[in-house]
Design an enzyme around this catalytic site. Structure first.
Site, mmCIF file in Angstrom:
data_model
loop_
_atom_site.group_PDB
_atom_site.id
_atom_site.type_symbol
_atom_site.label_atom_id
_atom_site.label_comp_id
_atom_site.label_asym_id
_atom_site.label_seq_id
_atom_site.Cartn_x
_atom_site.Cartn_y
_atom_site.Cartn_z
ATOM 1 N N SER A 13 0.787 -1.310 0.028
ATOM 2 C CA SER A 13 -0.050 -0.047 0.000
ATOM 3 C C SER A 13 0.907 1.266 0.296
ATOM 4 O O SER A 13 2.184 1.349 0.330
ATOM 5 C CB SER A 13 -0.931 0.024 1.371
ATOM 6 N N ARG A 15 0.804 5.653 0.659
ATOM 7 C CA ARG A 15 0.172 6.494 1.390
ATOM 8 C C ARG A 15 0.838 7.981 1.190
ATOM 9 O O ARG A 15 1.757 8.215 1.255
ATOM 10 C CB ARG A 15 -0.410 6.294 2.949
ATOM 11 N N ASP A 236 12.078 2.708 2.546
ATOM 12 C CA ASP A 236 11.042 2.731 3.735
ATOM 13 C C ASP A 236 11.576 2.269 5.134
ATOM 14 O O ASP A 236 11.255 2.704 6.022
ATOM 15 C CB ASP A 236 9.968 2.125 2.989
ATOM 16 N N THR A 237 12.212 1.288 5.123
ATOM 17 C CA THR A 237 12.647 0.535 6.265
ATOM 18 C C THR A 237 13.617 1.251 7.067
ATOM 19 O O THR A 237 13.576 1.593 8.212
ATOM 20 C CB THR A 237 13.360 -0.794 5.983
ATOM 21 N N GLN A 303 -1.074 -11.135 4.010
ATOM 22 C CA GLN A 303 -1.782 -10.373 2.885
ATOM 23 C C GLN A 303 -2.223 -11.518 1.822
ATOM 24 O O GLN A 303 -3.163 -11.459 1.170
ATOM 25 C CB GLN A 303 -0.558 -9.227 2.264
ATOM 26 N N GLY A 402 2.275 -1.506 10.141
ATOM 27 C CA GLY A 402 1.011 -2.118 10.367
ATOM 28 C C GLY A 402 0.832 -3.008 11.273
ATOM 29 O O GLY A 402 -0.276 -3.411 11.923
HETATM 30 N N1 LIG Z 1 -6.154 -3.075 12.202
HETATM 31 C C1 LIG Z 1 -5.049 -4.082 11.943
HETATM 32 N N2 LIG Z 1 -5.337 -5.343 12.396
HETATM 33 C C2 LIG Z 1 -4.383 -6.453 12.020
HETATM 34 N N3 LIG Z 1 -3.390 -6.296 10.864
HETATM 35 C C3 LIG Z 1 -3.232 -5.167 10.461
HETATM 36 C C4 LIG Z 1 -4.280 -3.986 10.984
HETATM 37 N N4 LIG Z 1 -3.653 -2.784 10.145
HETATM 38 C C5 LIG Z 1 -2.319 -3.388 9.575
HETATM 39 N N5 LIG Z 1 -2.291 -4.714 9.729
HETATM 40 C C6 LIG Z 1 -1.136 -5.429 8.935
HETATM 41 O O1 LIG Z 1 -0.225 -4.438 8.518
HETATM 42 C C7 LIG Z 1 -0.009 -4.919 7.233
HETATM 43 C C8 LIG Z 1 0.162 -3.771 6.708
HETATM 44 O O2 LIG Z 1 1.249 -3.010 7.034
HETATM 45 P P1 LIG Z 1 2.106 -1.732 6.365
HETATM 46 O O3 LIG Z 1 3.162 -1.234 7.355
HETATM 47 O O4 LIG Z 1 0.820 -0.776 5.842
HETATM 48 O O5 LIG Z 1 2.616 -2.494 5.311
HETATM 49 P P2 LIG Z 1 3.587 -1.752 3.740
HETATM 50 O O6 LIG Z 1 3.961 -0.580 3.904
HETATM 51 O O7 LIG Z 1 4.315 -3.013 3.626
HETATM 52 O O8 LIG Z 1 2.400 -1.745 2.791
HETATM 53 C C9 LIG Z 1 -1.097 -5.753 6.671
HETATM 54 O O9 LIG Z 1 -0.795 -6.451 5.739
HETATM 55 C C10 LIG Z 1 -1.887 -6.357 7.779
HETATM 56 O O10 LIG Z 1 -1.250 -7.755 8.017
HETATM 57 C C1 LIG Z 2 13.543 -6.337 -0.038
HETATM 58 C C2 LIG Z 2 13.526 -5.131 1.125
HETATM 59 O O1 LIG Z 2 13.829 -5.707 2.219
HETATM 60 C C3 LIG Z 2 12.139 -4.664 1.359
HETATM 61 O O2 LIG Z 2 12.175 -3.616 0.474
HETATM 62 C C4 LIG Z 2 11.776 -4.266 2.838
HETATM 63 O O3 LIG Z 2 12.650 -3.303 3.229
HETATM 64 C C5 LIG Z 2 10.726 -3.223 2.566
HETATM 65 O O4 LIG Z 2 10.193 -2.591 1.714
HETATM 66 C C6 LIG Z 2 9.914 -3.274 4.082
HETATM 67 O O5 LIG Z 2 8.709 -2.417 3.755
HETATM 68 P P1 LIG Z 2 7.311 -2.729 3.814
HETATM 69 O O6 LIG Z 2 6.752 -1.456 4.302
HETATM 70 O O7 LIG Z 2 7.065 -2.920 2.330
HETATM 71 O O8 LIG Z 2 7.111 -4.007 4.558
HETATM 72 MG MG LIG Z 3 5.893 0.057 4.834
#
Ligand SMILES: Nc1ncnc2c1ncn2[C@@H]1O[C@H](COP(=O)(O)OP(=O)(O)O)[C@@H](O)[C@H]1O
Ligand SMILES: C[C@H](O)[C@H](O)[C@@H](O)C(=O)COP(=O)(O)O
Ligand SMILES: [Mg+2]
Length: 484
Positions: A13, A15, A236-237, A303, A402
């Protein structure tokens, strides 16, 4: 006080989050736009729809203007390792290939035939993952590479499209496994190994440097505020780690999103024999730090289960169903490559349990509980190793992203690891993106002050180990994992 906008695009996702320091001297966030991300199969590979992501950014900036934002700093962070090939005409040659694409399968064994893993790790201190840029470039189409004027990492490419200026920001550049720790530059031997010339990467840039204003041509298509792009910690990390409200030296971080990244922030890299054996990485952090961490499969698994069930339940509903299941009904090596990009995650989990003679999870709750329980076990096992390698006790684990919303997982982790867990902020990546902009703009003094501001601005939940619960589970898990 100025306006700041974080563009945070994770693997699942994206944002845009507006940030300000309010009159109560707290960091105030307002989510102005959110969109789905993910890769799709086209032209023979799993690819990211990068033009759509950029369009979403402009849509988000238009929304900011409608909210009254006339002028703002903007920072962009995204997932790591992936890149865009930019041709001699300044345009991308193709949509970028995802790190989950199969093209790099077995690339590590092929590439380390003459360049040993020890040699590469001594130079770079980066963990061996097939998805690293080094192996993607090793497998890249040679004709395309010849037509390439610039290789831009994803967030650097987005910044280039917005401003016309191209850099290689160091936190993300380090994830290529091509930065030489000692020289602080792209390593000539590794560049040569993948047929890339040094000038095909742009100059390295530190987090917090100014990239430039959004090009006038975009005003002809979008109604934008005046924006100046700051090169934040664009991995991002790295931004998530900046946004983690740790203090002192006895804390570790767990950036819990699509991936789980477990580690410690160090001032010097740790690329010794133990770190090499346990495949820990030294990704560069903001302000000259190092992110000593390990990649763990993370909530990608949840996911994938949700996607295969046509998003029938929300993540919160899935977590609630998992919380109602008796924990630890099966052990799974959650980092097994088979879970990286299977045709069906549900089938893969069930096959694993059948093959290992264990109870096969059937319901959504049982499947998600299996994922959470084995993530918590993996975290607890790794925290022990992490503390031993860096020779520092870890007393607090900060879970951000998340995944910090999952109380069940936070509590399991605290009990199994026997340490305090502090959960939040869930948007730590965006928060880290924002505070680097604010430090660059002089509104915050430094990283320590930024983390103090974060700690007092968000509701950080604390979890303590539950006495004597699951006492022998971790030992049984270690024995199970040792056999595989
Ligand atoms: N309210 C919630 N309850 C349970 N799990 C959640 C909730 N909000 C987010 N998550 C978990 O967090 C994950 C997304 O985390 P996020 O840091 O936004 O991911 P990314 O940055 O990789 O897109 C989702 O896949 C879900 O498993
Ligand atoms: C492959 C990398 O380790 C990966 O990009 C990871 O660092 C990452 O992107 C984590 O961010 P998410 O928010 O997608 O879990
Ligand atoms: Mg992220």
């Amino acid at each position: 006080m100025s306006d700041y906008i974080a563009v945070d695009i994770g693997a699942s996702s994206g944002r845009l989050i507006l940030g300000r320091i309010n009159n109560q001297k707290k960091l105030e966030l307002e989510e102005i736009h959110r969109f789905v991300n993910g890769f799709t199969r086209n032209n023979g590979h799993d690819r990211w729809a990068i033009d759509q992501l950029i369009d979403e950014i402009f849509i988000g900036l238009e929304k900011a203007k409608k909210l009254g934002v006339k002028k703002a700093k903007v920072g962009i962070d995204t997932w790591a390792v992936d890149y865009v090939l930019v041709g001699m005409d300044g345009q991308k040659l193709q949509d970028p290939i995802s790190y989950r694409d199969q093209r790099t399968r077995h690339a590590i064994e092929e590439l380390t035939g003459d360049l040993s893993k020890e040699y590469i790790y001594k130079k770079t201190g980066i963990q061996f993952l097939e998805l690293n840029t080094l192996y993607q470039l090793y497998k890249e189409n040679k004709e395309d590479l010849k037509k390439t004027d610039r290789i831009l990492m994803i967030p650097d490419y987005i910044g280039y499209v917005l401003t016309g200026n191209a850099v290689a920001e160091v936190t993300n550049a380090s994830t290529t496994q091509m930065l030489n720790l000692r020289e602080g530059l792209f390593d000539k031997d590794l560049l040569a190994k993948v047929n890339v010339y040094p000038e095909q990467f742009p100059r390295l840039a530190e987090s917090g440097s100014i990239l430039g204003s959004i090009r006038h041509k975009w005003r002809l298509q979008y109604d934008l505020p005046d924006c100046e792009v700051i090169t934040v910690a664009t991995h991002d990390t790295a931004s998530a780690v900046v946004g983690t409200p740790g203090e002192g030296d006895d804390w570790a971080f767990l950036s819990s999103g699509t991936w789980s990244l477990l580690g410690k922030e160090l001032n010097v890299p740790e690329n010794g024999a133990e770190a090499f054996k346990e495949n820990y990485t030294n990704e560069w952090g903001a302000y000259g730090t190092y992110r000593f961490l390990k990649n763990i499969m993370g909530l990608w698994i949840v996911q994938s289960i949700r996607r295969e069930q046509n998003n029938k339940y929300s993540f919160a509903e899935m977590a609630a169903q998992a919380g109602a299941v008796e924990p630890f009904q099966q052990f799974i090596n959650i980092n097994d490559e088979r879970f990286s990009n299977p045709k069906s995650m549900i089938d893969e989990i069930q096959s694993y349990c059948q093959e290992t003679g264990q109870k096969v999870p059937q319901t959504t709750g049982e499947l998600v509980a299996a994922a959470y329980c084995n993530l918590a076990l993996f975290y607890a096992n790794e925290l022990e190793k992490l503390g031993n390698i860096v020779h520092k006790p870890i007393r607090v684990l900060h879970i951000v992203g998340g995944g910090s919303n999952v109380a069940f997982l936070n509590q399991l982790t605290s009990t199994l690891a026997g340490i305090t867990v502090k959960a939040g902020p869930s948007e730590a990546t965006a928060v880290g993106n924002l505070v680097v902009q604010m430090i660059s703009n002089g509104e915050i003094g430094n990283l320590v002050q930024a983390r103090k501001l974060i700690a007092q601005s968000f509701d950080i939940k604390t979890y303590s180990p539950e006495e004597h619960k699951y006492a022998e589970v971790l030992d049984k898990y270690k024995a199970f994992i040792k056999e595989r």
